[in-house]
Design a protein around this motif. Structure first.
Motif, PDB file in Angstrom:
ATOM      1  N   SER A 180     -17.240  14.822  16.674  1.00  0.00           N
ATOM      2  CA  SER A 180     -16.634  15.688  15.642  1.00  0.00           C
ATOM      3  C   SER A 180     -15.584  14.948  14.822  1.00  0.00           C
ATOM      4  N   GLY A 181     -15.924  13.751  14.394  1.00  0.00           N
ATOM      5  CA  GLY A 181     -15.024  12.991  13.534  1.00  0.00           C
ATOM      6  C   GLY A 181     -13.942  12.221  14.247  1.00  0.00           C
ATOM      7  N   ASN A 182     -13.909  12.274  15.571  1.00  0.00           N
ATOM      8  CA  ASN A 182     -12.839  11.617  16.321  1.00  0.00           C
ATOM      9  C   ASN A 182     -13.439  10.671  17.360  1.00  0.00           C
ATOM     10  N   VAL A 183     -12.829   9.508  17.519  1.00  0.00           N
ATOM     11  CA  VAL A 183     -13.252   8.560  18.546  1.00  0.00           C
ATOM     12  C   VAL A 183     -12.400   8.795  19.792  1.00  0.00           C
ATOM     13  N   MET A 184     -13.046   8.984  20.927  1.00  0.00           N
ATOM     14  CA  MET A 184     -12.302   9.240  22.158  1.00  0.00           C
ATOM     15  C   MET A 184     -13.040   8.649  23.354  1.00  0.00           C
ATOM     16  N   ARG A 185     -12.310   8.542  24.462  1.00  0.00           N
ATOM     17  CA  ARG A 185     -12.863   8.021  25.707  1.00  0.00           C
ATOM     18  C   ARG A 185     -13.243   9.200  26.604  1.00  0.00           C
ATOM     19  N   PRO A 186     -14.532   9.445  26.806  1.00  0.00           N
ATOM     20  CA  PRO A 186     -14.923  10.573  27.654  1.00  0.00           C
ATOM     21  C   PRO A 186     -14.367  10.426  29.060  1.00  0.00           C
ATOM     22  N   LEU A 199     -21.172  16.517  23.239  1.00  0.00           N
ATOM     23  CA  LEU A 199     -21.935  16.612  21.999  1.00  0.00           C
ATOM     24  C   LEU A 199     -21.366  15.592  21.012  1.00  0.00           C
ATOM     25  N   LEU A 200     -22.182  14.603  20.651  1.00  0.00           N
ATOM     26  CA  LEU A 200     -21.716  13.467  19.871  1.00  0.00           C
ATOM     27  C   LEU A 200     -21.983  13.650  18.379  1.00  0.00           C
ATOM     28  N   ASP A 201     -21.224  12.908  17.621  1.00  0.00           N
ATOM     29  CA  ASP A 201     -21.435  12.835  16.184  1.00  0.00           C
ATOM     30  C   ASP A 201     -22.430  11.717  15.863  1.00  0.00           C
ATOM     31  N   THR A 202     -22.101  10.485  16.213  1.00  0.00           N
ATOM     32  CA  THR A 202     -22.965   9.353  15.876  1.00  0.00           C
ATOM     33  C   THR A 202     -23.449   8.550  17.080  1.00  0.00           C
ATOM     34  N   GLY A 203     -22.661   8.459  18.143  1.00  0.00           N
ATOM     35  CA  GLY A 203     -23.137   7.685  19.273  1.00  0.00           C
ATOM     36  C   GLY A 203     -22.039   7.239  20.216  1.00  0.00           C
ATOM     37  N   VAL A 204     -22.362   6.230  21.028  1.00  0.00           N
ATOM     38  CA  VAL A 204     -21.453   5.701  22.049  1.00  0.00           C
ATOM     39  C   VAL A 204     -21.241   4.209  21.802  1.00  0.00           C
ATOM     40  N   MET A 205     -20.111   3.684  22.307  1.00  0.00           N
ATOM     41  CA  MET A 205     -19.797   2.277  22.047  1.00  0.00           C
ATOM     42  C   MET A 205     -18.744   1.788  23.024  1.00  0.00           C
ATOM     43  N   HIS A 206     -18.683   0.476  23.161  1.00  0.00           N
ATOM     44  CA  HIS A 206     -17.589  -0.148  23.898  1.00  0.00           C
ATOM     45  C   HIS A 206     -17.490  -1.611  23.481  1.00  0.00           C
ATOM     46  N   ILE A 207     -16.344  -2.189  23.732  1.00  0.00           N
ATOM     47  CA  ILE A 207     -16.133  -3.627  23.504  1.00  0.00           C
ATOM     48  C   ILE A 207     -16.037  -4.273  24.875  1.00  0.00           C
ATOM     49  N   ASN A 208     -16.954  -5.189  25.169  1.00  0.00           N
ATOM     50  CA  ASN A 208     -16.984  -5.745  26.518  1.00  0.00           C
ATOM     51  C   ASN A 208     -15.883  -6.786  26.724  1.00  0.00           C
ATOM     52  N   GLU A 209     -15.830  -7.337  27.916  1.00  0.00           N
ATOM     53  CA  GLU A 209     -14.758  -8.259  28.264  1.00  0.00           C
ATOM     54  C   GLU A 209     -14.795  -9.543  27.445  1.00  0.00           C
ATOM     55  N   GLN A 210     -15.944  -9.863  26.854  1.00  0.00           N
ATOM     56  CA  GLN A 210     -16.050 -11.046  26.001  1.00  0.00           C
ATOM     57  C   GLN A 210     -15.698 -10.745  24.547  1.00  0.00           C
ATOM     58  N   GLY A 211     -15.310  -9.476  24.265  1.00  0.00           N
ATOM     59  CA  GLY A 211     -14.931  -9.098  22.914  1.00  0.00           C
ATOM     60  C   GLY A 211     -16.095  -8.742  22.010  1.00  0.00           C
ATOM     61  N   VAL A 212     -17.286  -8.573  22.591  1.00  0.00           N
ATOM     62  CA  VAL A 212     -18.472  -8.199  21.811  1.00  0.00           C
ATOM     63  C   VAL A 212     -18.598  -6.680  21.795  1.00  0.00           C
ATOM     64  N   GLY A 213     -18.769  -6.123  20.608  1.00  0.00           N
ATOM     65  CA  GLY A 213     -18.968  -4.688  20.491  1.00  0.00           C
ATOM     66  C   GLY A 213     -20.411  -4.322  20.752  1.00  0.00           C
ATOM     67  N   ILE A 214     -20.621  -3.343  21.622  1.00  0.00           N
ATOM     68  CA  ILE A 214     -21.969  -2.865  21.964  1.00  0.00           C
ATOM     69  C   ILE A 214     -22.019  -1.389  21.608  1.00  0.00           C
ATOM     70  N   GLY A 215     -22.950  -1.042  20.746  1.00  0.00           N
ATOM     71  CA  GLY A 215     -23.033   0.342  20.291  1.00  0.00           C
ATOM     72  C   GLY A 215     -24.444   0.883  20.397  1.00  0.00           C
ATOM     73  N   LEU A 216     -24.525   2.198  20.594  1.00  0.00           N
ATOM     74  CA  LEU A 216     -25.808   2.891  20.586  1.00  0.00           C
ATOM     75  C   LEU A 216     -25.685   4.064  19.627  1.00  0.00           C
ATOM     76  N   CYS A 217     -26.408   3.980  18.527  1.00  0.00           N
ATOM     77  CA  CYS A 217     -26.438   5.087  17.579  1.00  0.00           C
ATOM     78  C   CYS A 217     -27.522   6.060  18.016  1.00  0.00           C
ATOM     79  N   ILE A 218     -27.130   7.318  18.220  1.00  0.00           N
ATOM     80  CA  ILE A 218     -28.065   8.373  18.618  1.00  0.00           C
ATOM     81  C   ILE A 218     -28.222   9.263  17.392  1.00  0.00           C
ATOM     82  N   HIS A 219     -29.274   9.067  16.657  1.00  0.00           N
ATOM     83  CA  HIS A 219     -29.366   9.585  15.303  1.00  0.00           C
ATOM     84  C   HIS A 219     -29.538  11.102  15.210  1.00  0.00           C
TER      85      HIS A 219
END
Length: 802
Positions: free
Chosen positions: A676-682, A696-716
């Motif tokens: 709903s327009g806000n990024v939060m940690r479930p 209930l998500l707006d766009t998807g889930v994401m995290h930045i791993n320990e190596q600093g790489v962003g990993i995202g999953l867009c659930i359209h």
């Protein structure tokens, strides 16, 4: 205890008790009835102790559309005097609502509230079990300083492990909203205060199913018993606020007979407890005069237990999500106001009505053949469908007027404009569509011409690598572009005299049948797919077994997971009672204790085509409850990205059931979601005592791993996800001890028919759900990764031009 304040209102369920347009008329009539009651009381006594509260601004908006100037003037006179009050919420929403659109509708209520000299700064909700954290910000932004909630604890629960208490809800920006976390909205009726409205729902006493004992006798036992119980729990306030309806139903009107009971009660018991009708805003005015220094402060998301209705109408929800995507693109693309803006305004209203919390008629599960059940189902879906049509019309007009969108015509050249609507430089794939009827040069487009297709930059004539696949009515030509902020680039499609696809003249460690099953250095095989960024390893058991990220040689998937990436999981709870009771007795679990679960069994893996831009992969599974469960993947050669289309043919089932898509993407830091327009940690950024089971998500889930790489999953297009075990289990509400769930196994929850009322029970049909897994190197912050997630969700805009 001196005061029992009654807030008399009608709970708005758009569709639960009648078709939606009839519900609208009900609430218009209730305002007219309230005006008549107040007018009569003033004529009789010169004043009025009857107070009516409009639960939301939607009721008022509809009243204005039907009322005469005289009725509106009388309504506003009584609002000014405090005999009619209103809450500044628009409707009781699910978290599906777009936060920008919601804010716009809240602003309408605020603008109207400013018309009055008395302070109108409060909102109320009833039934719904939660709100996105951004809702707190939206209320405060629109000068709403107080919120009264009446959570219905059916398959859900109020927050903080306790209700009938206040707290400060701290927003994402550090501001504070005063919340009264109240009782169920019919609790005043349950105390037997309203004549001819006898009901028992939560109270457990000797008067259950007793319709003979007099109203006052039941009320005395229940009111004094309730007050004693509150005081024994340490309740300290000198009043108790309660909601009450005119009769024992949702969408119930005003009832002036309550004044007779109040008069009799106060005559008999007024020295101990006085009952008084009061408006919502007046209650908060009085409450804020108290010492609020010890009111606790909490911050975080108030995760909704009632968000799961969207999973019972997955097809309509997908249409809704696409309409919201296009709406957001219109906001980015429009350079000026357009005459067709009325289309957009109506679309936003339809989007709000689809996202409203009522999902159907009250007997949708027990009587799925009922005419009203079907009428309400189609009307609910129509909100999403109508919004889609309205936004499409506006979107096309905008693109035609401002960007030169060309309509089909004979001999139209294959020219396309690619638009980056974002304020950032973006590199991503986009698709150019050439219809079967089109001619390139003097040759009609057909499959044999695909190897000769060439995409070029219209300005520089530079050839751009492309890859083509066929769709139902067109050839889809895909390219990858990097565009500057707000850049537009014109492309053309032409035929090359020579094939653009590579020729092969000699076999190289390959049998004559063409099967690539030999391991040899630098030789492709059907057991893995290598790209610039990934090694995707395939398994005859799971499908996608590993995704190795080459720069760190790390696996993006949890190999211990029961199901492979995007594989299906089906659940069914057999009916041991009846379709209604079987669901009711699940409580906050979304399956029964005896639920059975099936994991998809792999049937086949086919590497369909290896191309210059991506490799096509098809994986077929056998899954209980479905006729078809297949994955169609694009694994990109030069982008750290893969796209997956999950296609399902679902069978009909009356029993409670769930369909999940496995997402075994482990998290070594903290998981974030866009909600709903806000990024939060479930399971971390939540109010204590709230739902950590699903989101209930707006766009998807994401995290930045320990190596600093962003990993995202867009659930359209299928917004529900679950965290943790799929087993029926003891529910743990949000607290410090549940924060481990932030990293718990994740599933996309694509379908359910869980609820015993108002959910659509028949999930059968054909469905397609889209996912994009992507990586972003050196991403820096989660806010930057969220921007990338938004860009992937909405994409570039591509239109044909002359």
């Amino acid at each position: 205890m001196k005061k029992l304040y009654l807030i008399h209102h009608s709970h708005t369920d758009i569709g639960y008790t009648a078709v939606q347009e009839t519900i609208m008329d009900y609430h218009v009539a209730y305002i007219e009835q309230a005006i008549s009651i107040i007018e009569k009381k003033i004529q009789e006594t010169g004043t009025c102790s009857f107070v009516w509260t409009c639960e939301n601004f939607w009721q008022i908006e509809n009243f204005f559309e039907q009322a005469s100037k005289e009725q509106i003037a009388q309504f506003e006179e009584y609002v000014a005097l405090g005999f009619i009050d209103f809450g500044k919420n628009y409707l009781n929403m699910t978290e599906l609502v777009d936060s920008t659109i919601l804010n716009e509708f809240l602003a309408k209520a605020d603008q109207y509230a400013r018309k009055f000299s008395r302070k109108i700064d409060s909102a109320m909700t009833a039934d719904i079990n939660g709100f996105s954290w951004s809702y707190c910000d939206s209320l405060l932004k629109n000068n709403t300083e107080n919120l009264f909630t009446c959570v219905h604890g059916h398959h859900g629960i109020y927050p903080l492990f306790e209700n009938q208490m206040p707290f400060w809800w701290e927003s994402t920006t550090g501001e504070r909203l005063l919340v009264w976390n109240g009782e169920h909205y019919h609790f005043g009726n349950e105390l037997q205060i309203m004549p001819n409205s006898r009901m028992t729902y939560q109270i457990k006493d000797q008067y259950i199913n007793d319709f003979e004992t007099g109203q006052m006798d039941v009320a005395e036992a229940r009111i004094f018993g309730y007050v004693d119980e509150l005081q024994n729990k340490g309740y300290k306030w000198p009043f108790i606020p309660l909601m009450i309806s005119g009769f024992a139903s949702d969408n119930a009107g005003p009832n002036e007979d309550v004044l007779d009971f109040i008069h009799e009660w106060n005559y008999k018991h007024g020295e101990e407890i006085t009952i008084e009708m009061i408006g919502l805003n007046e209650f908060f005015r009085i409450f804020r005069e108290q010492d609020l220094s010890e009111v606790p402060v909490y911050k975080g998301d108030w995760n909704d237990w009632w968000a799961d209705g969207v999973g019972s109408t997955p097809a309509a929800t997908k249409i809704y999500k696409e309409a919201v995507r296009k709406y957001r693109l219109t906001e980015l693309l429009a350079k000026e106001n357009h005459a067709e803006k009325s289309l957009l305004d109506q679309a936003k209203k339809d989007l709000m009505l689809y996202a409203e919390h009522t999902w159907g008629y009250s007997s949708s599960v027990s009587e799925p053949w009922n005419t009203l059940v079907n009428e309400l189902e189609y009307r609910k879906s129509a909100y999403a469908i109508n919004a889609s049509q309205e936004i499409n019309k506006y979107y096309a007009h905008l693109l035609k007027k401002e960007y030169g969108y060309a309509m089909p015509r004979a001999n139209r050249p294959q020219h396309f404009l690619v638009i980056n609507p974002y304020e950032k430089k973006v590199k991503q794939n986009c698709r150019l569509l050439v219809d079967y009827w089109e001619h390139i040069g003097n040759r009609q487009m057909r499959g044999e011409l695909v190897p000769f297709l060439e995409v070029y930059d219209y300005e520089t004539n530079q050839v751009i690598p492309c890859q083509t696949q066929t769709t139902a009515r067109a050839f889809e030509i895909e390219v990858i572009l990097e565009l500057e902020p707000k850049e537009t680039r014109k492309l053309g499609v032409r035929l090359n005299e020579e094939k653009t696809e590579k020729h092969t003249y000699a076999s190289f460690v390959q049998g004559t049948e063409g099967v690539t099953d030999i391991s040899y250095p630098n030789k492709v095989n059907d057991y893995e797919i290598q790209t610039d960024y990934f090694i995707v390893k395939l398994s005859n058991e799971k499908g996608i077994a590993q995704i190795i990220y080459k720069p760190t040689n790390s696996n993006l998937l949890d190999e211990s997971a029961e199901a492979g990436l995007f594989a299906g999981i089906y659940e069914k709870t057999e009916i041991h009672t009846d379709p209604y009771q079987e669901r009711r007795r699940m409580g906050r679990n979304r399956k029964g204790k005896h639920a059975k679960r099936w994991v998809a069994e792999l049937q086949d893996i086919v590497v369909v085509k290896r191309g210059e831009l991506y490799t096509n992969l098809q994986i077929d599974y056998k899954l209980e409850g479905t006729k078809v469960y297949s994955l169609f993947l694009k694994i990109y050669q030069n982008l750290p990205k893969l796209e997956c289309s999950v296609r399902i043919q679902k069978e009909n089932e009356w029993a409670p059931e769930n369909v999940y898509v496995s997402l075994p993407i482990p998290v070594d830091t903290e998981r974030f979601i866009k909600k709903s327009g806000n990024v939060m940690r479930p399971a971390i950024d939540q109010l204590p005592g709230t739902n950590t089971e699903f989101y209930l998500l707006d766009t998807g889930v994401m995290h930045i791993n320990e190596q600093g790489v962003g990993i995202g999953l867009c659930i359209h297009d299928t917004p529900l996800v679950t965290l943790g075990t799929l087993e029926n289990h003891l529910i743990e509400l949000s607290s410090e001890s549940t924060q481990f769930k932030n990293q718990a196994p994740l599933y996309s929850w694509v379908m359910n028919n869980f609820w015993e009322t108002n959910f659509k029970v028949d999930l059968s049909g054909f469905y397609e759900f889209s996912y994009t897994l992507f990586l972003e190197e050196a991403v820096g912050t989660i806010q930057v990764l969220d921007e990338v997630l938004t860009q992937i969700n909405q994409g570039f805009v591509v239109i044909p031009v002359e």
